[in-house]
Design a protein around this motif. Structure first.
Motif, PDB file in Angstrom:
ATOM      1  N   SER A   1      -5.582   8.566  -3.973  1.00  0.00           N
ATOM      2  CA  SER A   1      -6.037   8.967  -4.798  1.00  0.00           C
ATOM      3  C   SER A   1      -7.369   8.056  -4.503  1.00  0.00           C
ATOM      4  O   SER A   1      -8.753   7.949  -4.575  1.00  0.00           O
ATOM      5  CB  SER A   1      -5.755   7.564  -5.926  1.00  0.00           C
ATOM      6  N   SER A   2      -7.473   6.471  -3.150  1.00  0.00           N
ATOM      7  CA  SER A   2      -8.726   6.366  -2.850  1.00  0.00           C
ATOM      8  C   SER A   2      -9.585   7.230  -1.987  1.00  0.00           C
ATOM      9  O   SER A   2     -10.807   6.337  -1.776  1.00  0.00           O
ATOM     10  CB  SER A   2      -7.980   5.090  -1.716  1.00  0.00           C
ATOM     11  N   VAL A   3      -9.075   8.396  -1.394  1.00  0.00           N
ATOM     12  CA  VAL A   3     -10.222   8.879  -1.240  1.00  0.00           C
ATOM     13  C   VAL A   3     -11.384   8.771  -2.097  1.00  0.00           C
ATOM     14  O   VAL A   3     -12.499   9.246  -1.819  1.00  0.00           O
ATOM     15  CB  VAL A   3      -9.227  10.157  -0.822  1.00  0.00           C
TER      16      VAL A   3
ATOM     17  N   ARG B   1     -10.173   1.905  -3.769  1.00  0.00           N
ATOM     18  CA  ARG B   1      -9.140   1.249  -2.972  1.00  0.00           C
ATOM     19  C   ARG B   1      -7.749   0.683  -3.010  1.00  0.00           C
ATOM     20  O   ARG B   1      -7.563   0.401  -3.860  1.00  0.00           O
ATOM     21  CB  ARG B   1      -9.846   0.080  -1.707  1.00  0.00           C
ATOM     22  N   ALA B   2      -7.646   1.291  -1.481  1.00  0.00           N
ATOM     23  CA  ALA B   2      -5.757   0.978  -1.919  1.00  0.00           C
ATOM     24  C   ALA B   2      -5.308  -0.765  -1.840  1.00  0.00           C
ATOM     25  O   ALA B   2      -5.949  -1.045  -0.784  1.00  0.00           O
ATOM     26  CB  ALA B   2      -4.815   1.944  -0.928  1.00  0.00           C
TER      27      ALA B   2
ATOM     28  N   TYR C   1      -8.717   1.793   3.009  1.00  0.00           N
ATOM     29  CA  TYR C   1      -8.222   0.429   1.820  1.00  0.00           C
ATOM     30  C   TYR C   1      -8.798  -0.805   1.428  1.00  0.00           C
ATOM     31  O   TYR C   1     -10.135  -0.798   1.579  1.00  0.00           O
ATOM     32  CB  TYR C   1      -7.640  -0.558   3.579  1.00  0.00           C
ATOM     33  N   ASP C   2      -8.739  -1.413   0.884  1.00  0.00           N
ATOM     34  CA  ASP C   2      -9.194  -2.212   0.025  1.00  0.00           C
ATOM     35  C   ASP C   2      -9.402  -3.504   1.444  1.00  0.00           C
ATOM     36  O   ASP C   2      -7.889  -4.655   1.532  1.00  0.00           O
ATOM     37  CB  ASP C   2      -8.310  -3.244  -1.240  1.00  0.00           C
ATOM     38  N   LYS C   3      -9.917  -4.414   2.355  1.00  0.00           N
ATOM     39  CA  LYS C   3     -10.182  -4.935   3.187  1.00  0.00           C
ATOM     40  C   LYS C   3     -10.274  -6.355   1.970  1.00  0.00           C
ATOM     41  O   LYS C   3      -9.942  -6.767   3.300  1.00  0.00           O
ATOM     42  CB  LYS C   3     -10.976  -4.066   3.705  1.00  0.00           C
TER      43      LYS C   3
ATOM     44  N   ILE D   1       0.894  -1.191   0.555  1.00  0.00           N
ATOM     45  CA  ILE D   1      -0.155   0.367  -0.002  1.00  0.00           C
ATOM     46  C   ILE D   1       0.795   1.167   0.595  1.00  0.00           C
ATOM     47  O   ILE D   1       2.065   1.409   0.778  1.00  0.00           O
ATOM     48  CB  ILE D   1      -1.593   0.204   1.426  1.00  0.00           C
ATOM     49  N   THR D   2       0.596   2.253  -0.744  1.00  0.00           N
ATOM     50  CA  THR D   2       1.401   3.309  -0.792  1.00  0.00           C
ATOM     51  C   THR D   2       0.825   4.821  -0.240  1.00  0.00           C
ATOM     52  O   THR D   2      -0.505   4.965  -1.017  1.00  0.00           O
ATOM     53  CB  THR D   2       2.133   3.712  -2.128  1.00  0.00           C
TER      54      THR D   2
END
Length: 433
Positions: free
Chosen positions: A60-62, A66-67, A115-117, A53-54
């Motif tokens: 961008s995920s905002v 998703r990150a 996050y990409d949970k 995750i960066t």
């Protein structure tokens, strides 16, 4: 045993040749996977499974995707400089001049990002770890990340820090610094119950966390290399002191104080010299005091392998910290991983630090180094070494003995395995109830 590592920086031995993860887990009987929060491709001989995750992904995920995603480990050194590129490198450069505001902007990105949970959970479930080992300094970014991992993975989490990371035993005149420090401390207090065990370099920090937060704690040091010298060489004429490392946190001022003492001692002939090996570019102020007029020779950087050869011809390996209030408190709990390398170098170790600094306290307690607590004592101690060079060989032997007794890979692995297994067994018993 399967261990999921959480880390801030990429696990790349070409970038971090002195990294603690590789140091601790070389030949460790376990399988590893890692989730890390920075750019770059991993490169090491221990771990093969990675999720990354960066900063860019989190920004961008905002509003977008998703990150997070799986990465493939690099098998060459072609990615050595990746971590300095893009938004990550830009933020890092800015943080050297306007540190706290830039860190708060970064905190905001990581606390607002998504996050990409699902992808994280799939990665963790496929690996099926027995424990989670989080090696980091507590920050809003990482403390939130730990809670996310805890929410998708019901496995015991152990954490490690080597820094003064929370609380108010520090110094700054910036209101933003204190606001961020307060917020980080509050987040840590919220997280304290998810830690099954907490490692630190500092005995006093371990005791503090145990007493104040009720967390099981212990002290964890780096392993020595497996290449200790077979004998202690004769003392050189002039006596050769080596400092290898960064000059930041005003460490250069301590080296300058040493230089002033050397100038006095060498007035009627060169008796002691200081060689500095650093990749840092000297400022004009540093050049004025770190030069041959003060018996100081700045050599530039060397690789870890080259440094071993340097130590083979060195009498005293030097560890220093700053004496100004802000840096004294900032490094109070820091135990430089280089100390372990110094102990096993075959040289006598000299520590010039504040008496309450963790590394200094340890070396003093073990009688493993020539310990100098203030600038005023430097010249006297050096003169004693000139008059009695046998002291140098005596402390070289004490340093090696300390390294072998307390920091062998076998001893550190026994400690880690014992605590990991204890936590795993406790977690299984809880599930069975």
């Amino acid at each position: 045993m399967r261990i999921l590592i959480l880390a801030d920086e990429v696990w790349n031995d070409y970038i971090f040749g002195n990294g603690v993860l590789t140091n601790w887990f070389t030949n460790f009987d376990a399988e590893f996977a890692e989730i890390y929060l920075s750019p770059g491709v991993p490169n090491n001989k221990i771990c093969d499974k990675y999720f990354q995750i960066t900063d860019r992904q989190m920004l961008s995920s905002v509003v977008g995707k998703r990150a997070g995603g799986i990465v493939v480990k690099e098998n060459s050194n072609s990615q050595m400089m990746v971590q300095h590129q893009g938004i990550y490198g830009y933020l890092k450069k800015l943080s050297t001049t306007i540190h706290t505001p830039m860190m708060m902007i970064r905190d905001a990105i990581w606390c607002a990002g998504r996050y990409d949970k699902i992808a994280i959970k799939n990665f963790i479930d496929n690996f099926d770890p027995d424990i989670i080992f989080s090696s980091r300094m507590a920050t809003p970014k990482f403390l939130r990340f730990e809670r996310i991992i805890h929410s998708v993975c019901n496995k015991p989490m152990l954490a490690f820090t080597g820094d003064n990371e929370i609380g108010f035993d520090c110094y700054s005149i910036s209101p933003l610094f204190w606001l961020r420090r307060w917020y980080t401390t509050k987040m840590f207090e919220r997280n304290k119950d998810i830690y099954s065990h907490y490692f630190a370099h500092s005995k006093s920090q371990s005791l503090l966390y145990n007493r104040k937060y009720g967390i099981a704690t212990s002290v964890l040091y780096k392993c020595t290399s497996n290449s200790q010298p077979e004998h202690i060489h004769a003392v050189n004429q002039p006596i050769n002191i080596v400092y290898a490392g960064r000059l930041y946190c005003n460490r250069w001022k301590t080296l300058a104080a040493l230089g002033r003492a050397l100038k006095q001692i060498n007035r009627d002939g060169q008796k002691i010299v200081l060689n500095i090996y650093t990749l840092d570019t000297l400022t004009e102020a540093q050049k004025r005091v770190l030069n041959e007029n003060f018996s100081i020779y700045v050599k530039g950087g060397v690789t870890p392998k080259e440094l071993i050869e340097v130590y083979n011809h060195t009498d005293i390996a030097l560890h220093v910290e700053s004496y100004d209030k802000a840096n004294k408190l900032a490094t109070k709990y820091s135990f430089s991983t280089k100390i372990i390398d110094l102990l096993s170098s075959g040289c006598a170790v000299m520590a010039i630090c504040w008496e309450e600094q963790t590394g200094y306290q340890y070396l003093k307690e073990q009688d493993a180094a020539i310990c100098i607590p203030n600038y005023d004592s430097i010249e006297y101690e050096l003169k004693e070494l000139v008059k009695n060079p046998y002291i140098i060989r005596e402390y070289a032997g004490k340093a090696l003995a300390c390294a072998v007794k307390n920091h062998s890979r076998e001893a550190v692995h026994r400690q880690l395995t014992g605590i990991f297994q204890l936590v795993i067994n406790r977690n299984r018993r809880i599930k069975e109830l």
